[in-house]
Design a protein around this motif. Structure first.
Motif, PDB file in Angstrom:
ATOM      1  N   PRO A  12      -6.295   5.494   2.965  1.00  0.00           N
ATOM      2  CA  PRO A  12      -7.448   4.738   2.113  1.00  0.00           C
ATOM      3  C   PRO A  12      -7.284   3.292   1.652  1.00  0.00           C
ATOM      4  O   PRO A  12      -5.837   3.065   1.402  1.00  0.00           O
ATOM      5  CB  PRO A  12      -7.284   5.674   0.928  1.00  0.00           C
ATOM      6  N   LEU A  13      -7.989   2.781   1.383  1.00  0.00           N
ATOM      7  CA  LEU A  13      -8.012   1.226   0.951  1.00  0.00           C
ATOM      8  C   LEU A  13      -7.273   1.063  -0.196  1.00  0.00           C
ATOM      9  O   LEU A  13      -6.239   0.158  -0.539  1.00  0.00           O
ATOM     10  CB  LEU A  13      -9.266   0.205   0.982  1.00  0.00           C
ATOM     11  N   ARG A  14      -7.416   1.814  -1.330  1.00  0.00           N
ATOM     12  CA  ARG A  14      -6.651   2.007  -2.459  1.00  0.00           C
ATOM     13  C   ARG A  14      -5.377   2.143  -2.162  1.00  0.00           C
ATOM     14  O   ARG A  14      -4.487   1.453  -2.903  1.00  0.00           O
ATOM     15  CB  ARG A  14      -7.380   2.996  -3.359  1.00  0.00           C
ATOM     16  N   VAL A  15      -4.964   3.212  -1.386  1.00  0.00           N
ATOM     17  CA  VAL A  15      -3.585   3.467  -1.252  1.00  0.00           C
ATOM     18  C   VAL A  15      -2.941   2.223  -0.626  1.00  0.00           C
ATOM     19  O   VAL A  15      -1.593   1.719  -0.911  1.00  0.00           O
ATOM     20  CB  VAL A  15      -3.322   4.626  -0.373  1.00  0.00           C
ATOM     21  N   SER A  16      -3.476   1.522   0.576  1.00  0.00           N
ATOM     22  CA  SER A  16      -2.855   0.575   1.086  1.00  0.00           C
ATOM     23  C   SER A  16      -2.766  -0.704   0.217  1.00  0.00           C
ATOM     24  O   SER A  16      -1.756  -1.259   0.118  1.00  0.00           O
ATOM     25  CB  SER A  16      -3.698   0.206   2.199  1.00  0.00           C
ATOM     26  N   PHE A  17      -3.751  -1.032  -0.870  1.00  0.00           N
ATOM     27  CA  PHE A  17      -3.761  -2.246  -1.478  1.00  0.00           C
ATOM     28  C   PHE A  17      -2.589  -1.874  -2.543  1.00  0.00           C
ATOM     29  O   PHE A  17      -1.809  -2.565  -2.779  1.00  0.00           O
ATOM     30  CB  PHE A  17      -5.329  -2.283  -2.301  1.00  0.00           C
ATOM     31  N   HIS A  18      -2.597  -0.603  -3.110  1.00  0.00           N
ATOM     32  CA  HIS A  18      -1.487  -0.348  -4.125  1.00  0.00           C
ATOM     33  C   HIS A  18      -0.376  -0.755  -3.537  1.00  0.00           C
ATOM     34  O   HIS A  18       0.675  -1.204  -4.191  1.00  0.00           O
ATOM     35  CB  HIS A  18      -1.824   1.005  -4.735  1.00  0.00           C
ATOM     36  N   ALA A  19       0.019  -0.093  -2.287  1.00  0.00           N
ATOM     37  CA  ALA A  19       1.263  -0.437  -1.947  1.00  0.00           C
ATOM     38  C   ALA A  19       1.628  -1.717  -1.483  1.00  0.00           C
ATOM     39  O   ALA A  19       2.784  -2.229  -1.783  1.00  0.00           O
ATOM     40  CB  ALA A  19       1.373   0.673  -0.405  1.00  0.00           C
ATOM     41  N   VAL A  20       0.758  -2.606  -0.789  1.00  0.00           N
ATOM     42  CA  VAL A  20       0.910  -3.806  -0.561  1.00  0.00           C
ATOM     43  C   VAL A  20       1.163  -4.735  -1.761  1.00  0.00           C
ATOM     44  O   VAL A  20       2.148  -5.767  -1.964  1.00  0.00           O
ATOM     45  CB  VAL A  20       0.191  -4.287   0.517  1.00  0.00           C
ATOM     46  N   PHE A  21       0.085  -4.672  -2.797  1.00  0.00           N
ATOM     47  CA  PHE A  21       0.208  -5.352  -4.056  1.00  0.00           C
ATOM     48  C   PHE A  21       1.459  -5.005  -4.601  1.00  0.00           C
ATOM     49  O   PHE A  21       1.768  -5.721  -5.852  1.00  0.00           O
ATOM     50  CB  PHE A  21      -1.046  -5.219  -4.826  1.00  0.00           C
ATOM     51  N   ALA A  22       2.011  -3.981  -4.528  1.00  0.00           N
ATOM     52  CA  ALA A  22       3.244  -3.721  -5.507  1.00  0.00           C
ATOM     53  C   ALA A  22       4.329  -4.727  -5.279  1.00  0.00           C
ATOM     54  O   ALA A  22       4.972  -5.279  -6.223  1.00  0.00           O
ATOM     55  CB  ALA A  22       3.958  -2.173  -4.940  1.00  0.00           C
ATOM     56  N   GLY A  23       4.550  -5.224  -3.974  1.00  0.00           N
ATOM     57  CA  GLY A  23       5.272  -6.371  -3.474  1.00  0.00           C
ATOM     58  C   GLY A  23       4.955  -7.577  -4.517  1.00  0.00           C
ATOM     59  O   GLY A  23       5.849  -8.388  -4.955  1.00  0.00           O
ATOM     60  N   VAL A  24       3.502  -7.872  -4.541  1.00  0.00           N
ATOM     61  CA  VAL A  24       3.195  -9.168  -5.205  1.00  0.00           C
ATOM     62  C   VAL A  24       3.557  -9.027  -6.503  1.00  0.00           C
ATOM     63  O   VAL A  24       4.206 -10.071  -7.337  1.00  0.00           O
ATOM     64  CB  VAL A  24       1.741  -9.245  -4.951  1.00  0.00           C
ATOM     65  N   ALA A  45       4.170   3.699   8.206  1.00  0.00           N
ATOM     66  CA  ALA A  45       3.046   3.453   7.031  1.00  0.00           C
ATOM     67  C   ALA A  45       2.514   2.049   7.124  1.00  0.00           C
ATOM     68  O   ALA A  45       1.407   2.066   6.878  1.00  0.00           O
ATOM     69  CB  ALA A  45       4.215   3.458   5.663  1.00  0.00           C
ATOM     70  N   LEU A  46       3.313   1.142   7.541  1.00  0.00           N
ATOM     71  CA  LEU A  46       2.468  -0.212   7.563  1.00  0.00           C
ATOM     72  C   LEU A  46       1.665  -0.371   8.787  1.00  0.00           C
ATOM     73  O   LEU A  46       0.476  -0.571   8.403  1.00  0.00           O
ATOM     74  CB  LEU A  46       3.696  -1.252   8.166  1.00  0.00           C
ATOM     75  N   ARG A  47       1.841   0.542   9.789  1.00  0.00           N
ATOM     76  CA  ARG A  47       0.780   0.598  11.021  1.00  0.00           C
ATOM     77  C   ARG A  47      -0.327   1.185  10.629  1.00  0.00           C
ATOM     78  O   ARG A  47      -1.639   0.942  10.657  1.00  0.00           O
ATOM     79  CB  ARG A  47       1.482   1.121  12.162  1.00  0.00           C
ATOM     80  N   SER A  48      -0.227   2.357   9.540  1.00  0.00           N
ATOM     81  CA  SER A  48      -1.327   2.963   9.196  1.00  0.00           C
ATOM     82  C   SER A  48      -2.161   2.182   8.160  1.00  0.00           C
ATOM     83  O   SER A  48      -3.347   2.558   8.264  1.00  0.00           O
ATOM     84  CB  SER A  48      -0.644   4.106   8.352  1.00  0.00           C
ATOM     85  N   MET A  49      -1.365   1.378   7.508  1.00  0.00           N
ATOM     86  CA  MET A  49      -2.161   0.715   6.221  1.00  0.00           C
ATOM     87  C   MET A  49      -3.191  -0.326   7.086  1.00  0.00           C
ATOM     88  O   MET A  49      -4.108  -0.668   6.808  1.00  0.00           O
ATOM     89  CB  MET A  49      -1.173   0.032   5.611  1.00  0.00           C
ATOM     90  N   PHE A  50      -2.386  -1.189   8.037  1.00  0.00           N
ATOM     91  CA  PHE A  50      -3.239  -2.084   8.657  1.00  0.00           C
ATOM     92  C   PHE A  50      -4.205  -1.681   9.748  1.00  0.00           C
ATOM     93  O   PHE A  50      -4.751  -2.378  10.226  1.00  0.00           O
ATOM     94  CB  PHE A  50      -2.194  -3.223   9.102  1.00  0.00           C
ATOM     95  N   LYS A  51      -3.941  -0.331  10.179  1.00  0.00           N
ATOM     96  CA  LYS A  51      -5.242   0.043  11.263  1.00  0.00           C
ATOM     97  C   LYS A  51      -5.994   0.830  10.196  1.00  0.00           C
ATOM     98  O   LYS A  51      -7.068   1.547  10.854  1.00  0.00           O
ATOM     99  CB  LYS A  51      -4.358   0.964  12.169  1.00  0.00           C
TER     100      LYS A  51
END
Length: 136
Positions: free
Chosen positions: A109-121, A99-105
């Protein structure tokens, strides 16, 4: 700081609404995992707003508990997607890696990656305010 965290909650909610409307817009009925994730998130935002308005730390902790459980459902969705991309045989740790590799590569979709990463924030800033308000 509670207002900064509120803005973070609202940004996260806005992206979540975009994801949900996209899902529904494609004619898909959200599964129980999605409905549970959304419900817990809405209740979490409502609890945080109640905390900001009342300054009662119990509401902040309620928001934190709701986001912790809600994030678990979000992670289930992310891991399901990662396993679909990398193989259903993946352990949880390896599914997170995919999942992390997929997000950063850019494979998600950008929205999915942002939502997943920003959840930690949102999660850790909420926890920080809860601790600071309880101790201080």
């Amino acid at each position: 700081m509670s207002y900064v965290v509120l803005v973070a909650w609202l940004v996260q909610a806005a992206v979540g609404i975009l994801l949900l409307t996209s899902w529904i817009g494609h004619g898909r009925t959200p599964p129980r995992t999605v409905v549970t994730h959304v419900t817990l998130s809405v209740l979490g935002v409502a609890s945080w707003i109640t905390y900001v308005l009342s300054d009662m730390v119990l509401w902040a902790w309620a928001a934190f508990a709701l986001i912790a459980i809600g994030n678990a459902f979000g992670d289930m969705m992310l891991l399901r997607r990662a396993r679909a991309m990398g193989g259903s045989h993946l352990s949880t740790v390896n599914a997170y890696k995919v999942a992390l590799r997929s997000m950063f590569k850019g494979r998600l979709p950008l929205r999915v990656s942002f939502h997943a990463v920003f959840a930690g924030v949102v999660f850790f800033s909420t926890l920080g305010v809860c601790i600071a308000e309880t101790v201080g």
